[in-house]
Write a protein that holds these residues in place. Structure first.
Motif, PDB file in Angstrom:
ATOM      1  N   ALA A 119       0.830  -1.205   0.000  1.00  0.00           N
ATOM      2  CA  ALA A 119       0.000   0.000   0.000  1.00  0.00           C
ATOM      3  C   ALA A 119       0.870   1.262   0.000  1.00  0.00           C
ATOM      4  O   ALA A 119       0.586   2.220  -0.721  1.00  0.00           O
ATOM      5  CB  ALA A 119      -0.924  -0.016   1.212  1.00  0.00           C
ATOM      6  N   VAL A 120       1.963   1.250   0.777  1.00  0.00           N
ATOM      7  CA  VAL A 120       2.859   2.424   0.835  1.00  0.00           C
ATOM      8  C   VAL A 120       3.457   2.693  -0.552  1.00  0.00           C
ATOM      9  O   VAL A 120       3.468   3.832  -1.027  1.00  0.00           O
ATOM     10  CB  VAL A 120       4.001   2.211   1.867  1.00  0.00           C
ATOM     11  CG1 VAL A 120       5.013   3.343   1.784  1.00  0.00           C
ATOM     12  CG2 VAL A 120       3.444   2.105   3.272  1.00  0.00           C
ATOM     13  N   GLN A 121       3.917   1.655  -1.197  1.00  0.00           N
ATOM     14  CA  GLN A 121       4.510   1.821  -2.529  1.00  0.00           C
ATOM     15  C   GLN A 121       3.515   2.427  -3.504  1.00  0.00           C
ATOM     16  O   GLN A 121       3.829   3.345  -4.254  1.00  0.00           O
ATOM     17  CB  GLN A 121       4.992   0.462  -3.084  1.00  0.00           C
ATOM     18  CG  GLN A 121       6.190  -0.099  -2.365  1.00  0.00           C
ATOM     19  CD  GLN A 121       7.274   0.938  -2.134  1.00  0.00           C
ATOM     20  OE1 GLN A 121       7.642   1.674  -3.042  1.00  0.00           O
ATOM     21  NE2 GLN A 121       7.762   1.035  -0.904  1.00  0.00           N
ATOM     22  N   ARG A 122       2.303   1.917  -3.478  1.00  0.00           N
ATOM     23  CA  ARG A 122       1.280   2.421  -4.410  1.00  0.00           C
ATOM     24  C   ARG A 122       0.970   3.887  -4.154  1.00  0.00           C
ATOM     25  O   ARG A 122       0.805   4.667  -5.080  1.00  0.00           O
ATOM     26  CB  ARG A 122      -0.009   1.628  -4.238  1.00  0.00           C
ATOM     27  CG  ARG A 122      -0.003   0.308  -4.962  1.00  0.00           C
ATOM     28  CD  ARG A 122      -1.437  -0.145  -5.035  1.00  0.00           C
ATOM     29  NE  ARG A 122      -1.589  -1.488  -5.515  1.00  0.00           N
ATOM     30  CZ  ARG A 122      -2.758  -2.109  -5.533  1.00  0.00           C
ATOM     31  NH1 ARG A 122      -3.839  -1.504  -5.073  1.00  0.00           N
ATOM     32  NH2 ARG A 122      -2.860  -3.329  -6.005  1.00  0.00           N
ATOM     33  N   ILE A 123       0.862   4.251  -2.892  1.00  0.00           N
ATOM     34  CA  ILE A 123       0.405   5.588  -2.557  1.00  0.00           C
ATOM     35  C   ILE A 123       1.470   6.642  -2.870  1.00  0.00           C
ATOM     36  O   ILE A 123       1.154   7.760  -3.271  1.00  0.00           O
ATOM     37  CB  ILE A 123      -0.052   5.644  -1.085  1.00  0.00           C
ATOM     38  CG1 ILE A 123      -1.289   6.526  -0.984  1.00  0.00           C
ATOM     39  CG2 ILE A 123       0.989   6.119  -0.170  1.00  0.00           C
ATOM     40  CD1 ILE A 123      -1.981   6.414   0.335  1.00  0.00           C
ATOM     41  N   LEU A 124       2.738   6.282  -2.735  1.00  0.00           N
ATOM     42  CA  LEU A 124       3.791   7.230  -3.093  1.00  0.00           C
ATOM     43  C   LEU A 124       3.743   7.526  -4.586  1.00  0.00           C
ATOM     44  O   LEU A 124       3.990   8.644  -5.025  1.00  0.00           O
ATOM     45  CB  LEU A 124       5.168   6.682  -2.683  1.00  0.00           C
ATOM     46  CG  LEU A 124       5.442   6.696  -1.184  1.00  0.00           C
ATOM     47  CD1 LEU A 124       6.715   5.925  -0.848  1.00  0.00           C
ATOM     48  CD2 LEU A 124       5.550   8.124  -0.655  1.00  0.00           C
TER      49      LEU A 124
END
Ligand code: AMP
Length: 186
Positions: A119-124
């Motif tokens: 999720a962190v990767q996608r949101i960045l």
């Protein structure tokens, strides 16, 4: 029946909500979007709301629940609502259930699952495209994700015990997730 969509930030929840709205004509209630509109208004209330959003904190209970109440009342009985971003904690859940009951509306929930790392990767990546200030700060992202895990997961658990939740694996392409979503809402 109305739908309540749950998913950690970056799970693709917002994208899927828009697709469902386009195909099935739900009335979309996007809590974050409504609050961002308020924040942009330049009023005292708007500035207060903005300070919470920028930190990644939940906007105070009274403010968000009043926004929800006004929106639900304004939707005609025959029209289905898709809720995105509400309820986010157990207090909101109690109030949300009361609003739904008082207005004679029934709902089920869909949880689009994705682990925190992905999720962190996608949101960045999303921050660069949508230019959202609260997504550009890694601190704000992590704060919102922790809030989801600590405050919103218990809401999902409670609805699960009531047999209201369908889980969909969000770790797939947009279309694949949508096809499964469609099968469950039909
Ligand atoms: P979102 O677009 O769902 O990521 O929401 C963006 C921001 O709006 C959140 O980080 C909160 O500051 C605020 N927000 C959205 N939904 C709620 C809610 N149900 N209760 C309180 N604050 C909310």
């Amino acid at each position: 029946m109305d739908l309540v969509l749950f998913g950690i930030q970056g799970s693709g929840k917002g994208t899927q909500a828009k697709k469902l709205v386009a195909e099935f004509g739900y009335y979309l209630f996007e809590a974050g979007g409504e609050l961002r509109k308020m924040a942009a208004s330049g009023t005292d209330l708007g500035n207060t709301v903005k300070s919470y959003i920028d930190r990644g904190d939940l906007v105070p209970f009274e403010i968000i629940m009043e926004v929800v109440r006004m929106a639900v009342i304004a939707v005609p009985q025959g029209k289905r609502i898709l809720f995105d971003g509400i309820p986010r904690d157990l207090d909101q859940m109690k109030s949300f259930d009361a609003i739904m009951q008082a207005t004679g509306r029934d709902f089920r929930c869909i949880h689009i699952t994705l682990d925190k790392q992905k999720a962190v990767q996608r949101i960045l990546g999303r921050a660069k495209i949508e230019n959202r200030a609260d997504d550009a700060s890694e601190e704000s992202i992590l704060r919102r994700m922790d809030l989801f895990l600590q405050k919103t997961m218990p809401v999902i658990e409670q609805y699960k015990q009531l047999g209201k939740v369908i889980e969909i694996d969000g770790d797939r392409g947009v279309e694949e997730v949508y096809q499964e979503l469609k099968r469950t809402v039909k």
